[in-house]
Write a protein that holds these residues in place. Structure first.
Motif, PDB file in Angstrom:
ATOM      1  N   LEU A  34       0.695  -1.233   0.186  1.00 45.30           N
ATOM      2  CA  LEU A  34      -0.069   0.158   0.159  1.00 45.30           C
ATOM      3  C   LEU A  34       0.864   1.389   0.077  1.00 45.30           C
ATOM      4  CD1 LEU A  34      -2.792  -0.806   2.333  1.00 45.30           C
ATOM      5  CD2 LEU A  34      -2.758  -1.130   0.156  1.00 45.30           C
ATOM      6  N   LEU A  94      -0.356  -3.906   7.181  1.00 38.40           N
ATOM      7  CA  LEU A  94      -0.029  -3.221   8.313  1.00 38.40           C
ATOM      8  C   LEU A  94       1.599  -2.628   8.039  1.00 38.40           C
ATOM      9  CD1 LEU A  94      -0.813  -5.518  10.956  1.00 38.40           C
ATOM     10  CD2 LEU A  94      -1.936  -3.412  10.330  1.00 38.40           C
ATOM     11  N   PHE A  95       2.424  -3.229   7.512  1.00 38.99           N
ATOM     12  CA  PHE A  95       3.787  -2.740   7.319  1.00 38.99           C
ATOM     13  C   PHE A  95       3.522  -1.582   6.160  1.00 38.99           C
ATOM     14  CE2 PHE A  95       8.124  -2.561   6.400  1.00 38.99           C
ATOM     15  CZ  PHE A  95       8.428  -2.578   5.025  1.00 38.99           C
ATOM     16  N   ILE A  97       1.112   0.008   5.351  1.00 39.33           N
ATOM     17  CA  ILE A  97       0.506   1.446   6.069  1.00 39.33           C
ATOM     18  C   ILE A  97       1.451   1.973   6.807  1.00 39.33           C
ATOM     19  CG2 ILE A  97      -1.389   2.057   7.514  1.00 39.33           C
ATOM     20  CD1 ILE A  97      -3.071   0.108   6.321  1.00 39.33           C
ATOM     21  N   GLY A  98       2.155   1.409   7.639  1.00 44.18           N
ATOM     22  CA  GLY A  98       2.969   2.041   8.536  1.00 44.18           C
ATOM     23  C   GLY A  98       3.973   2.848   7.636  1.00 44.18           C
ATOM     24  N   LEU A  99       4.426   2.190   6.610  1.00 45.99           N
ATOM     25  CA  LEU A  99       5.690   3.034   5.853  1.00 45.99           C
ATOM     26  C   LEU A  99       4.793   4.161   5.172  1.00 45.99           C
ATOM     27  CD1 LEU A  99       7.571   0.599   3.869  1.00 45.99           C
ATOM     28  CD2 LEU A  99       8.408   2.298   5.627  1.00 45.99           C
ATOM     29  N   PHE A 101       2.218   6.046   6.501  1.00 49.13           N
ATOM     30  CA  PHE A 101       2.202   6.999   7.511  1.00 49.13           C
ATOM     31  C   PHE A 101       3.535   7.920   7.871  1.00 49.13           C
ATOM     32  CE2 PHE A 101      -2.053   6.004   7.899  1.00 49.13           C
ATOM     33  CZ  PHE A 101      -2.398   5.366   8.968  1.00 49.13           C
ATOM     34  N   MET A 102       4.485   6.878   7.629  1.00 46.05           N
ATOM     35  CA  MET A 102       5.741   7.569   7.974  1.00 46.05           C
ATOM     36  C   MET A 102       6.241   8.576   6.749  1.00 46.05           C
ATOM     37  SD  MET A 102       7.851   4.426   9.438  1.00 46.05           S
ATOM     38  CE  MET A 102       9.497   5.261   9.512  1.00 46.05           C
ATOM     39  N   ILE A 104       3.996   9.996   4.673  1.00 48.17           N
ATOM     40  CA  ILE A 104       3.003  11.271   4.883  1.00 48.17           C
ATOM     41  C   ILE A 104       3.639  12.242   6.002  1.00 48.17           C
ATOM     42  CG2 ILE A 104       0.809  12.057   4.954  1.00 48.17           C
ATOM     43  CD1 ILE A 104      -0.146   9.633   4.046  1.00 48.17           C
ATOM     44  N   ALA A 105       3.846  11.631   7.023  1.00 42.95           N
ATOM     45  CA  ALA A 105       4.301  12.661   8.302  1.00 42.95           C
ATOM     46  C   ALA A 105       5.584  13.361   7.860  1.00 42.95           C
ATOM     47  CB  ALA A 105       4.520  11.638   9.362  1.00 42.95           C
ATOM     48  N   THR A 108       4.644  15.933   5.291  1.00 39.36           N
ATOM     49  CA  THR A 108       4.142  17.311   5.896  1.00 39.36           C
ATOM     50  C   THR A 108       5.158  17.947   6.755  1.00 39.36           C
ATOM     51  OG1 THR A 108       2.147  15.382   6.349  1.00 39.36           O
ATOM     52  CG2 THR A 108       1.876  17.887   7.293  1.00 39.36           C
ATOM     53  N   TRP A 109       5.895  17.260   7.507  1.00 36.90           N
ATOM     54  CA  TRP A 109       6.584  18.009   8.117  1.00 36.90           C
ATOM     55  C   TRP A 109       7.900  18.996   7.530  1.00 36.90           C
ATOM     56  CZ3 TRP A 109      12.128  17.068   9.930  1.00 36.90           C
ATOM     57  CH2 TRP A 109      12.316  17.809  11.145  1.00 36.90           C
ATOM     58  N   LEU A 217      -2.047   8.473   0.178  1.00 39.67           N
ATOM     59  CA  LEU A 217      -3.487   7.711   0.324  1.00 39.67           C
ATOM     60  C   LEU A 217      -4.329   8.343  -0.563  1.00 39.67           C
ATOM     61  CD1 LEU A 217      -3.736   7.983   4.256  1.00 39.67           C
ATOM     62  CD2 LEU A 217      -3.352   6.007   2.916  1.00 39.67           C
ATOM     63  N   MET A 220      -3.706   5.739  -3.589  1.00 37.42           N
ATOM     64  CA  MET A 220      -3.486   4.457  -3.220  1.00 37.42           C
ATOM     65  C   MET A 220      -4.489   3.475  -3.873  1.00 37.42           C
ATOM     66  SD  MET A 220      -3.975   2.619   0.252  1.00 37.42           S
ATOM     67  CE  MET A 220      -5.439   2.820   0.314  1.00 37.42           C
TER      68      MET A 220
END
Lengths: 284, 322, 249
Positions: A34, A94-95, A97-99, A101-102, A104-105, A108-109, A217, A220
């Motif tokens: 994902l 899960l893996f 999605i975790g990647l 999220f990381m 995207i964060a 954004t930062w 996202l 995706m």
């Protein structure tokens, strides 16, 4: 009508370019990734940074994006993805999605949450008038680039030894290993190539799809859709699916705007039901 | 051969379970300022419970479960917005509609290959989201559904701003559903679901109609999800598009997995920990929260599959067997 | 009197590969029939065709007088046709008792009930324990199947099949992976089956084949090479040739 068709094809060609890597991953390594959109986003951001920080002209940033994301893909494959090839799809989801999220964060930062601008070279802007309709120059450029790449890839798959190895490994990885093919290296190379193409697609798509930190996202579903509807592990399948979906989406938004993206999801569900293994997928 | 029933999971409540259910009751009195958050935790825990039935027990990997949650929310919300403010019947209507939707969708989900199935659930989720988005006249679209006015629960307790009624109401619903779910998973039906999850290929070979069971499990899961959504609509008197979005589906899956799938209590535990952490950390910096959550997931997949309860059970086994 | 299980010109192709070709087999009630042949001869494919796990390219399967060619797996099990798998196909996370109990509940049509906990189905639990006892698995009843050694898992594989009270039992290499000393239990259970149960078993261990089979069918390259009583098969030149003089047990 032709205009809509054309726009749909251009949109679809972008989807195809990015989704190709995912098709390889899902077909070759049976991996649900994902996070693939994150590679596209990364490529887009490479272009943005190169243009705004280093003044590199847009066209020159594209190969940069390709190389950078291909390298990132190779590293991540070696370190992380490889260990999850045999894992359950839930773990892979899960893996990834975790990647996602990381990524995207992080985006954004570093860049904030807003849309990123792109400065297209002058000769790619504007429209061309052909056969009674207006066609965007950039979209013509897109189609040309993707067509050329698709042809090159078809040659790569069909005529080179690497391509033969990939096809063998897609068909039966264990048998391929038994034939002495270094399947691990094939996987890494294919993964890197797919990621690089995604990054290239991300860069090319800044003008058409937009680029912001929520890109992975947002898009995706589309990439996954193209691969699963077209048939994972094939080249032609995602191409066909991407074109169909691109046209349906653009046409849907044009002719029945009240339904919006609803059309594309409905079409997807219908196609998946009719062709559970994908339009051109192969299953026993 | 009278010893046999003792070899099967006991249905009697373990003392630790009594203790666990006393905690939220205690919190009502100990942390009066957190009652709104508390009811949110119970509602999401109910949602996670519904996913546990579908994913943890039946083994159906779905990324679109929020579709049913949102459907329940909008149903209850719309009923209340159009004059029917009676809470319990609103819950029932929402659950029934969500279950019906689940039943219809299940036929798409139980057939087909792994990947196609995953995509169908994802697509259904987005389909529902887009439908709600487009039908803004009905749902309020991006702005959310306005004008939800709730009547009194059981004709006596009205919803107040402090969240007292909401807290007790959602806890009660969660408890009742939990007891039923506990019964379900201990029953032959629950055993057959676990059989499907453990080895789907073996089930037809012992005469089990797999698809029929999965349809049932999915329908029940959808109904409970709709119930949770309805609770959300009723307790917050608001329904937004995010009740249907992929984010909600992903979050609830994360909560369930972190707590431990296939154990019912994993859903509760995972939800509580996740939401409390989120309330605290995301309040500080949402970008940090997202990043560290992502990192946690990646680490989890490599080191702690099975979630908290899974790790606890591994430890227990290691220390109990000689 | 019709046969318990019968096939007519059963064929299954995978593209250009003929895995099973024109196989016509007839098993009378109570038969103890062995299916032998070199690796890749199509034996497991044939079992898959018989159980409905795989649809045939052409040909038919009959259960008694009923044509079941296109019937799915679980209705066939309900009609008394059960199989075991060559590689243990078990419910790893369930205990041995739970696994067998599940099979019994499915058989009795009670597996969809949700109101009572499984522990309260006393009759079925007792039946499960009795079955486990006959296979000397009673002590492992509360152990998770995945934690058992391979040989004991193989017994669970048999137990699952027996729990369905089959009228026709298809055993795919029942002794595979079990050390010779323990295979006695497996075949003991098979020998103890009521005479009315029809048994077709695939085996490579010729000692076991000659001990338990009344008739033998030899499959090679997807086709029936020879069929007959054990002594005839033992003397058959073509069979010898196909096995290249291989003699086990």
């Amino acid at each position: 009508m032709i205009g809509v068709l054309f726009d749909g094809l251009a949109y679809g060609s972008l989807l195809f370019l990015v989704s190709l890597g995912l098709s390889v991953q899902m077909g070759l390594m049976n991996f649900v990734n994902l996070a693939h959109g994150a590679f596209a986003m990364a490529g887009g951001f490479v272009c943005v940074v190169a243009m705004s920080r280093f003044g590199v002209p847009f066209l020159a940033t594209l190969p940069l994006a390709f190389v950078a994301t291909a390298a990132a893909g190779a590293i991540l494959e070696r370190l992380l993805y490889r260990r999850l090839y045999g894992a359950s799809h839930l773990d892979q989801v899960l893996f990834s999605i975790g990647l996602t999220f990381m990524s995207i964060a992080a985006a954004t930062w570093i860049f904030g949450a807003s849309q990123q601008p792109v400065r297209l070279p002058a000769f790619l802007r504007g429209q061309v008038h052909l056969a009674g309709a207006d066609f965007g120059v950039y979209r013509i450029f897109l189609l040309a680039v993707v067509a050329a790449l698709a042809a090159a890839l078809a040659l790569l798959l069909g005529r080179t030894r690497f391509g033969a190895q990939v096809r063998a490994a897609v068909d039966d990885a264990r048998a391929a290993r038994g034939l002495g093919i270094d399947v691990d290296r094939v996987f890494t190379t294919a993964f890197a190539l797919g990621s690089g193409l995604a990054g290239l697609g991300g860069g090319l798509g800044i003008d058409v799809l937009g680029l912001d930190s929520a890109f992975p996202l947002k898009f995706m579903v589309y990439f996954l859709l193209v691969v699963v509807v077209g048939g994972a592990g094939t080249l032609l399948g995602p191409l066909l699916a991407a074109m169909i979906l691109g046209i349906c989406d653009v046409a849907g938004k044009y002719y029945v705007p009240e339904l919006g993206a609803f059309v594309i999801y409905a079409v997807m569900v219908v196609l998946l039901l009719a062709f559970p293994a994908g339009l051109l997928g192969r299953r026993t | 051969m009278n010893a046999a029933p003792h070899l099967l999971p006991s249905v009697r409540w373990h003392p630790a379970e009594y203790a666990l259910w006393l905690v939220p009751i205690a919190c009502f009195f100990l942390f009066p300022g957190y009652r709104v958050l508390g009811s949110q935790v119970f509602i999401t825990a109910l949602f996670a419970l519904s996913l546990d039935l579908v994913l943890g027990y039946a083994g159906i990997l779905t990324l679109g479960h929020a579709a049913f949650f949102g459907l329940g929310a909008y149903t209850a919300g719309l009923l209340a917005a159009h004059g029917w403010g009676e809470p319990l019947s609103g819950l029932a209507a929402a659950a029934a509609l969500a279950a019906l939707a689940g039943y219809l969708v299940s036929f798409l989900v139980v057939r087909g290959e792994d990947l196609a199935r995953l995509m169908v659930t994802l697509g259904i989720g987005f389909l529902f989201y887009e439908a709600a988005n487009r039908a803004a006249g009905l749902t309020g679209g991006v702005d959310g559904l306005p004008g939800i006015a709730m009547g009194k629960v059981l004709g006596v307790f009205s919803f107040d701003l402090a969240g007292d009624t909401a807290y007790v109401y959602s806890l009660a619903v969660l408890f009742v559903v939990f007891v039923l779910a506990r019964r379900l998973v201990a029953s032959p039906f629950g055993l057959s679901l676990r059989g499907i999850r453990e080895n789907r290929a073996r089930m037809p070979a012992i005469g089990a109609p797999v698809r029929r069971r999965l349809v049932a499990a999915f329908t029940i899961g959808a109904g409970v999800a709709g119930l949770a959504g309805a609770l959300l609509a009723q307790t917050t008197q608001f329904v937004g598009l995010d009740s249907l979005g992929f984010g909600r589906s992903a979050d609830v899956m994360i909560m369930l997995v972190l707590g431990g799938t296939g154990r019912l209590y994993g859903a509760l535990l995972g939800t509580a920990l996740f939401m409390l952490a989120q309330d605290y950390l995301a309040g500080i910096n949402p970008v940090y929260w997202q990043f560290w959550l992502g990192l946690l997931l990646v680490a989890f997949v490599f080191f702690a599959r099975g979630g908290i309860l899974g790790a606890a059970e591994t430890l227990r086994r290691r220390f109990s067997r000689p | 009197m019709s046969n318990a299980l019968r096939t007519e010109q059963l064929t299954r192709r995978f593209g250009a590969l003929e895995a099973v070709c024109d196989v016509s087999l007839a098993l009378p009630r109570g038969a103890r029939h062995a299916l032998i042949g070199p690796n890749g001869a199509g034996k497991t494919t044939l079992i898959n065709l018989l159980t409905g796990a795989l649809p045939p390219t052409s040909g038919d399967v009959y259960l008694g007088d009923e044509r079941i060619t296109h019937l799915r797996q679980h209705p066939r099990v309900k009609r008394g046709l059960t199989r075991t798998f060559q590689i243990n196909t078990l419910f790893g996370g369930l205990t041995v008792l739970e696994s067998v109990l599940l099979a019994i509940l499915e058989r009795e049509g009670r597996a969809a009930e949700w109101r009572r906990p499984v522990a309260r189905y006393a009759e079925d639990v007792e039946e499960a324990m009795d079955l486990l006892a006959t296979l000397r698995l009673a002590d492992d009843a509360d152990r998770r199947t995945a934690t058992l050694p391979y040989g004991r898992q193989r017994l669970v594989e048999i137990a699952l099949a027996l729990a369905t009270r089959p009228r026709i039992l298809l055993l795919d290499e029942p002794a595979a992976g079990i050390p010779a000393a323990e295979s006695g239990e497996v075949f003991g259970a098979i020998a103890d089956l009521p005479p009315s149960v029809t048994v077709l078993f695939i085996e490579h261990d010729m000692g076991l084949v000659f001990r338990f089979a009344q008739r033998i069918t030899v499959l090679a390259g997807g086709r029936i090479l020879a069929e007959g009583e054990p002594e005839e098969i033992r003397r058959d030149e073509r069979v010898r040739a196909v096995y290249l003089g291989r003699e086990d047990g």
